[in-house]
Design an enzyme around this catalytic site. Structure first.
Site, short mmCIF file in Angstrom:
data_model
loop_
_atom_site.label_atom_id
_atom_site.label_comp_id
_atom_site.label_asym_id
_atom_site.label_seq_id
_atom_site.Cartn_x
_atom_site.Cartn_y
_atom_site.Cartn_z
N ASN A 1 64.56 70.09 22.07
CA ASN A 1 65.55 70.02 20.97
C ASN A 1 66.62 68.97 21.21
O ASN A 1 67.55 68.83 20.42
CB ASN A 1 66.15 71.41 20.70
CG ASN A 1 66.97 71.95 21.84
OD1 ASN A 1 67.58 71.20 22.60
ND2 ASN A 1 67.02 73.27 21.97
N GLU B 1 59.18 74.29 48.31
CA GLU B 1 59.58 75.66 48.60
C GLU B 1 60.02 76.42 47.37
O GLU B 1 59.80 77.63 47.26
CB GLU B 1 60.69 75.67 49.66
CG GLU B 1 60.30 75.07 51.00
CD GLU B 1 60.27 73.54 51.03
OE1 GLU B 1 60.74 72.91 50.05
OE2 GLU B 1 59.77 72.98 52.01
N ASP C 1 63.53 68.88 68.05
CA ASP C 1 63.48 68.38 66.67
C ASP C 1 64.87 68.23 66.05
O ASP C 1 65.03 67.51 65.08
CB ASP C 1 62.61 69.29 65.80
CG ASP C 1 61.13 68.87 65.84
OD1 ASP C 1 60.85 67.71 66.20
OD2 ASP C 1 60.27 69.70 65.51
N ARG D 1 60.09 80.01 67.49
CA ARG D 1 59.12 79.04 67.97
C ARG D 1 58.60 79.33 69.39
O ARG D 1 57.40 79.36 69.60
CB ARG D 1 59.73 77.64 67.91
CG ARG D 1 58.76 76.53 68.25
CD ARG D 1 59.34 75.17 67.90
NE ARG D 1 58.43 74.13 68.32
CZ ARG D 1 58.38 73.63 69.54
NH1 ARG D 1 59.19 74.07 70.47
NH2 ARG D 1 57.50 72.67 69.85
#
Lengths: 809, 809
Positions: free
Chosen positions: A372, A554, A611, A661
């Site tokens: 619209n 995600e 990391d 981990r």
């Protein structure tokens, strides 16, 4: 250019079949032989769609007329004029050093010729189509050539006074659903039976009714978004009362079609459609937005027929994808319709979902895009440029069709085409007017989220159709839909670990899912391209039909999970815990949806090591605790991980599992059970001076600290708070009271919203004021390093726990 | 088809300029008059790009040869053969009732003729291009016709043994950057001076060095992503050592070009490029991922030359957009390069950013897409289907070019083309091989995030180039980049409200921004299509050049803010507070980026009323508290809102302002100042029994409760905790101690992570154990209703505060 020339020689200069082809005759009475030699005619024009290259040539007579200025000079083309339009399927050149499309195989010759004697009814022009089949190298006359483009295209130019024939009746030829140019070619989506005029008229009336009811209910409520309803009235009416099949008494039944209102602020038009369909009485509509009404400002699944809460934009297509996958897994005929606004298409999640749906070939999924052109605060980025939306969906691999969203015949035609699509989701891109039908608001800015003033309502309604008189609603008589619970299932095999071998909890999650999959056929896992890190691949390898690669998207993964859950599946969704922050809004909406979804976040905290901080979840506990229906689980060994994963599958609400981990020792025997709420006391002694509360990697640090302190003569109680939410504050307070009200919490998480605050809050709720505490948590921005280095550097190693115990003792 | 025919009559059959055109001669020596009558020649083929329709016609001599089977029969085309390729700019037909592209204006005639005498060096073929200008209706010979497609296209087919002429030297003509079909037409991006062979060779050597250094540093670190570096080595080498201009001693200087490594896991190749450029010594590379090294696993701005932390994928393009907008505002020549991976293009944020960048015509922004086809856990969704990526960027309005990412000449050519682009961002889509150059890993799955084993490193290096010998790093000698602070500015005009008139804090935010804008030229606001609800439109109307419509794309808005901040701007980003959950990951990465950004979230809590829970922020305090560098502000009146907004503009870190929908009375005089940390005591009496701590809408409820309790004879202390983070726990404890250690918190937010827990945590950190408390917060899922109804129904109205005070007294 010679590159190109070589490619088509065969098609154009194949002389062998000339004899055959020139024996053909079209049903329109045109002989192909009339056009003999057209291969040598001169070029008049060229054209192309996304799939087809076209060259138009004309006979010498007609070329001569063109050169004389016809049709610009007001003269007609002479008798005997002939045109041929040659059509090739196109392909991307693999030889040209730049991107260029060249002819693949010839597909059709369209021809027209002027012969007023033979074709008096169509302005003297006759038309024919001859189809070419490359495999057999044969032409055949097209049986439908009279109803094809030759004729209908000219309708469009008739009004311009060109010297083209009038044709009897315009056919609805508005935009074939066109294919993506990936080996696709045209999709033949024309239905055999078009909706009758009576049906079209009935849907028109329904649409008017939906618009009027939307205005009435919002004006009555004093707030809401009537203009956003009015742009979609024909789309909703066509979908509900022409395309969809569902039982109004049981609108969420497994075989019925589903509708997701992604543009949730258009709730009143959805409610009106549900009422018109008989899901609840129309009188209920006038309770919109009232405290006691289930008809809230934005839809929630407390309303029958609603699968997911919407109102945070851009999530509905993901939900629809989950519903569509679930239906396909169930081999159900269910089709899923998602009504989206153009404003919300700015949300990236829409394009995550579009790619996902095309990748999984969800041809039971149809988007209706209500374009619209007006957002909340100003026009949308693309306004009414429909071609941009078409290109976007096309680039994702969708079948697309652009229509006028207020043309009911076009809406119904597009819905038919969508049903006929194979192997691709479909996008019906509808150009609409916000506030359509009422001059006060139609197409006007600054009317978003504003109701028609009471004193102008009657006039506005009159512009659309007859007034609707509704009885007073009896009120409170409509039971809210009961919330679904995850299906029950037999107990899976117990965990089975060698107690001497350390196992990462993330890996135990994979084993648990696999054991669950063997006993619960409803489990479906989706991973964000990290299945080899979160270990959901163990499940995926065992149950490939129940595992979906969600790629790095995600938001879509979480909302697709909501769709799966609404279909009765038990979704387990995984990625690194830190990347679940990407989907916080989707988790929030899942919560408002009363959805039952399970999320696993791996790689929490500084213990991931090298990391660096971008991969370290340090806010996930805070984030998931602040979700109303959440359960937050943080196991410290493989056995508890397996037990808790099993519990999640049967537990309602948003269940979050935090995994780690590094590998840890096994702490529990395989028969140990883990209640929710609950905790385990791992070190206990009447002489305990301090209670140390932890979970995950830091629990193992706490055990080290306890051993060290014991060696120094200080006894401490160590608690595994595997369930961070809910916490039974009274039970926990007893343990702390036994150590003189002294406690230390330690966690691989920011201090804010984590285990420490959860414990403080639970104690406060239990009415207990502890004497002395220390909350160990990460309080500086971490960086890369060895896991042990980092635990120590950021204040949550055994050494720090020992110090904290001493400080509070 | 007649529709189409009419359109081109003018171009093809315009006889008037035939005389002129046939007097032209190309620099190649070809006279246009050789081709006289080509308009009537027969069709050989057709072709099209996205912008250009092409028809190829041949002279009767050549047609005859074709019909005789040339070139398939092994015979050459006869002398005198001539081809003409006619090119039209195309446009979408506005007349046809379906989507079809038809000729717009003629742009060029490409011609070639066989004359072995005149053109012996090019296999007997001569080429020419005659450009047509529709405005003047004139042809002109193209001065570069010798270097244009006629010649170079044939290089590609030479190897196929076709009867086409050999040409002297291939020119780098791989893929013109092609325009979107929105009134664009071809982009003439060919550079006058192509890079020399010497330059190409030098960049090749650089690329090899980057690959080798990436392998060495990751093997040394024992972790990292060498294969993801090797696919990008030529792209990075070309960008850093051919395209970019920056001062290695001051790589973030305002005039320099910027590089954003969106695929943050390829950090080693970026570090290698920075070292090679001289930003720091190469020896430093071997400290990768060590605890003491600034060269972390993923880049952060502690490294000179890095503007934003990356590692959560799909955010770099938004950061780049912010940098590019900032550069444009500064009238700086800065160009911004963003290296993206294909895996991360599944993130919706990438497409939010792509739309945003095209909308704002950021032609100083270039994406290099490293399409290596392999994700972490398996191949990407589209593998090496480059056309999908091209279509996606094309649909967003970008200039696109597909290249072989390991062909250095192609990389440099594309970088040149990108620089020449006008009005559009550019995407260089590079087909690459993950682990390129080393047979152990090249193009192989299951090597993501794995290093070359030590014992195979020498062999791997040898495959690429000479071994690199680096001295030991002296270590710790490289100062980490100091973190930027927001620029200072003079005090704005003070707030100026009529104390008797209630004002919503969301509206005061708009006034504050406007006052700030008058004294601080660095302020830039972006709103998520809610500027008329958050009131940033007050600023936007006053400073339109400093306001950007961000549309409904919260992720992009936040990351673009990070880019703006890296450029020295002071971004203020707004949407409804609940929709900031959409951007939690982006806020998290902004925090790791040490960015200075300001966020305003309006419409918090159940007090928004009828719109329902999807629009109610109930987790935003928890979310922002769990951000390391955050400041969380929650003003309760217009004056404090203005003061705090001003403070935000000068404060480092992530500053969050929570504003409310309803209007509130003014609480403070216009000269009142608001320290951080800090709170205000609004009701105080030596007889105070309980401290009530609140902010926002519930502070006004607390004041009502205090009045009611006072009337009953109970004095309570009321605290405005306008700064929820940081809290000075010791100062707050003093107030609570003065009321016997009894306190009540009340907030329009979930209990988890909100004001109550913030206070408990601050007291615990201060070593204070309060005697008795009650934490009032929202503890059930709310729904639609009147604001006052909802405050009461969900337990946070004055009535509940009175009860809580009684309960703890």
């Amino acid at each position: 250019m010679a590159v190109l020339a070589v490619l088509v020689t065969a098609a154009l200069f194949a002389q062998d079949q000339d004899k055959d082809k020139y024996s053909l005759k079209s049903p329109s009475g045109i002989a192909f032989s009339d056009f003999r030699g057209y291969e040598d005619w001169s070029v008049v024009s060229s054209a192309r769609t996304d799939d087809i290259l076209k060259v138009i040539v004309a006979s010498p007579t007609m070329i001569k007329a063109y050169k004389a200025g016809v049709p610009g000079n007001g003269q007609p083309f002479p008798e005997g004029s002939m045109i041929a339009k040659l059509q090739w399927k196109q392909k991307k050149s693999t030889e040209a050093p730049f991107v260029v499309y060249v002819p693949d195989v010839l597909t059709q010759d369209f021809v027209m010729e002027k012969d007023s004697t033979r074709f008096p009814k169509t302005g003297g022009w006759g038309y024919a189509v001859f189809n070419y089949d490359a495999a057999s190298d044969k032409f055949t006359p097209d049986p439908k050539s009279l109803s094809d483009c030759g004729q209908t295209c000219h309708v469009a130019v008739k009004a311009k006074g060109l010297h083209l024939p009038p044709v009897p009746e315009p056919l609805n030829h508005s935009g074939k659903i066109r294919s993506r140019n990936r080996g696709g070619g045209f999709m033949t989506a024309t239905t055999a039976t078009a909706p009758s005029a009576a049906i079209i008229e009935a849907i028109k009336q329904k649409a008017k009714r939906l618009s009027i009811l939307s205005m009435m209910s919002t004006t009555m409520a004093g707030s809401g978004h009537p203009t956003s309803c009015m742009s979609a009235a024909e789309l909703v009416a066509g979908t509900f009362f022409y395309a969809m099949k569902f039982d109004p008494k049981n609108p969420n039944s497994p075989g019925g079609d589903r509708f997701v209102l992604s543009k949730g602020h258009a709730a009143p038009v959805l409610y009106a459609a549900l009422a018109e369909a008989g899901v609840f009485p129309e009188s209920r509509l006038m309770t919109l937005r009232e405290f006691s009404s289930e008809l809230e400002g934005h839809p929630t699944p407390r309303i029958p027929g609603v699968d997911a809460a919407t109102g945070s934009l851009g999530q509905g297509l993901s939900v629809g994808s989950g519903l569509a996958i679930g239906a396909r897994m169930d081999k159900s005929p269910t089709r899923v319709y998602v009504l989206m606004g153009d404003g919300e298409m700015a949300e990236g999640q829409v394009w995550e979902a579009a790619a996902f749906a095309a990748h999984y070939k969800l041809d039971n999924l149809t988007v209706l895009a209500d374009v619209n052109a007006l957002g909340q605060s100003e026009p949308t980025m693309y306004r009414h440029d429909m071609e941009v939306y078409r290109k976007k969906f096309d680039s994702e691999g969708w079948a697309t069709e652009v229509i006028d969203g207020h043309d009911v015949a076009a809406v119904l035609g597009a819905l038919d085409h969508a049903k006929a699509a194979n192997g691709r989701p479909q996008a019906i891109l509808a150009r609409t007017i916000k506030g359509h039908g009422v001059s006060l608001v139609a197409g006007k800015e600054h009317w978003h989220g504003k109701v028609i003033p009471k004193d102008q309502l009657a006039t506005a309604i009159k512009e659309i159709g007859p007034a609707i008189d509704l009885p007073a609603d009896p009120g409170k008589s409509y039971a809210r839909t009961s919330l679904p619970k995850p299906p029950s299932f037999p107990a899976p095999a117990p965990p089975d670990y060698d107690p001497s071998k350390p196992v990462a909890t993330r890996e135990a999650y994979g084993f648990a899912l696999k054991r669950l999959g063997a006993v619960n056929p409803h489990i479906v896992a989706i991973s964000g391209d990290v299945k080899n890190s979160t270990f959901s691949e163990i499940f995926g390898d065992a149950f490939p039909d129940h595992f979906y690669q969600g790629y790095i998207a995600e938001q879509n993964i979480v909302s697709a999970g909501v769709g799966l859950a609404a279909r009765g599946k038990v979704p387990f969704l995984d990625t690194f815990a830190c990347f679940l922050t990407r989907a916080y809004d989707q988790v929030r909406m899942a919560d408002i949806s009363r959805s039952n979804i399970n999320l696993c976040g791996s790689h929490c905290g500084v213990s991931i090591g090298q990391d660096g901080p971008s991969q370290m979840a340090l806010e996930d506990i805070a984030m998931f605790r602040a979700v109303h229906s959440s359960t937050v689980l943080y196991p410290s060994d493989a056995v508890s991980t397996e037990r808790l994963t099993t519990t999640m599958a049967g537990r309602a609400g948003i269940n979050y599992l935090r995994t780690t981990r590094p590998k840890f020792p096994i702490l529990y025997s395989k028969d140990e059970l883990f209640a929710i709420p609950g905790f385990k006391v791992l070190r206990q002694n009447p002489q305990d001076k301090v209670t140390v509360i932890s979970a995950g990697v830091t629990l193992h640090e706490a055990l080290k600290a306890a051993d060290q302190l014991r060696a120094e003569g200080t006894a401490v109680r160590v608690i595994d708070l595997y369930c961070i939410k809910p916490i039974d504050g009274k039970e926990l307070a007893k343990e702390i009271a036994a150590t003189g009200g002294r406690f230390v919490t330690v966690e691989d998480h920011w201090a804010e919203g984590g285990i420490g605050e959860a414990v403080l809050s639970a104690l406060a709720q239990a009415g207990v004021a502890p004497a002395k505490s220390q909350l160990l948590a990460v309080r500086e921005m971490p960086h890369s390093g060895e896991p042990d280095e980092l635990l120590d550097a950021f204040g949550i190693s055994a050494r720090h726990i020992v110090e904290a115990v001493r400080a509070v003792s």
